[in-house]
Write an enzyme that holds these catalytic residues in place. Sequence first.
Site, PDB file in Angstrom:
ATOM      1  CE1 TYR A   6      -3.600   2.584   1.069  1.00 59.61           C
ATOM      2  CE2 TYR A   6      -2.013   3.261   2.464  1.00 59.61           C
ATOM      3  CZ  TYR A   6      -3.227   3.674   1.736  1.00 59.61           C
ATOM      4  OH  TYR A   6      -3.582   4.660   2.072  1.00 59.61           O
ATOM      5  CG  HIS A   7       2.609   4.725  -2.784  1.00 60.31           C
ATOM      6  ND1 HIS A   7       2.955   5.827  -2.272  1.00 60.31           N
ATOM      7  CD2 HIS A   7       3.635   4.427  -3.902  1.00 60.31           C
ATOM      8  CE1 HIS A   7       4.011   6.254  -2.671  1.00 60.31           C
ATOM      9  NE2 HIS A   7       4.363   5.766  -3.845  1.00 60.31           N
ATOM     10  N   GLY A   8       1.703   4.741   0.954  1.00 60.36           N
ATOM     11  CA  GLY A   8       1.287   5.879   1.882  1.00 60.36           C
ATOM     12  C   GLY A   8       1.483   7.205   1.258  1.00 60.36           C
TER      13      GLY A   8
END
Length: 331
Positions: A130-132
């Site tokens: 997941y790309h924060g």
Amino acid sequence: MDRIVFCLSFIPKMTAENTNYTLGQEPLAWLTYILEDYRNYLAYPLIMSVILIILYYPFAVLFFIVYCGSAFYAISKNFYKLPEDITNEKWDKIKQRFAFLSDIAGKILHGYEVCGIENLPKGPALLVYYHGSIPIDYYLFVLRIYRVTGRFPYSVIDNFLSLLPGLKLYLQLGRCGNPTREECVEILKKGNLLGLAPGGLREQNYGDKNYKLLWGKRKGFAQVAIDAKVPIIPLFTQNNREGYRIYGNTAPMRWLYERTRSILFPAYGLFPVKLRTHIGQPIPYNPNLSAEELAEKTKIAMEALRDKHQKIPGSILRALWERFETHHKDE
């Protein structure tokens, strides 16, 4: 002599006519004149630089860390006379040292942990994360995996990063690049780990404390796993968006992003919250699944990993408190 007189003729004359003093009356007259006459040329860039740092200071910190790593590698290369071939085993000791230093920084900043390392296969696998707001968690994850297992994953990054000056050696040693789909398949077929974020910059810019996946209809990553016949490993970092948050999700910024696909929305943060990356169960290769089905299955697995380890909506105060809670480390 005539040449000197000719050159001096272009320098503004400092007399009582254009200043309140003559050159002989004030030792710092030249400096004062320059600052007064050209203050706009100096002030405006300085003001803009300060504004950009305020708007993007978490990114500035990340770039500072990356450039420190680049300097560390460059200095080590010259000091130890390391070979140009970065695959040479002489580089391993230097990379381990850098990973150790980064690990210390991760523990100080965020008490960084990795859970579920036993879920990583001994062979190749596609790591999907997941790309924060700022992918510092993935940066720390890669180096922790290298320290613990000796395996350095390849990483798919935005092409923007590869265009930054002074990072060529750092990106090569960090196995970071923007490979094509076919190149990704070849990397996996050679037995490597490969990490990527299907959400990319869109997920970074548009995401919020609810941690909704913004993958759209992207399925290229699933096709890579199918072509390479490797499992997919979902990764999720707890409190990712509590340490760093995006606040530029406005209509003008969205308009710019949709047309350039390379705009970083302004961010704030660098809060010392607890970051803990969870490695999910492998999604095994199944020749009967299409790319669309595998992508959807990966999304469901990621959401399950998120729901298990992340309280939604995220809370900065709660994430800070988790620095003091005991948790079973599974590393």
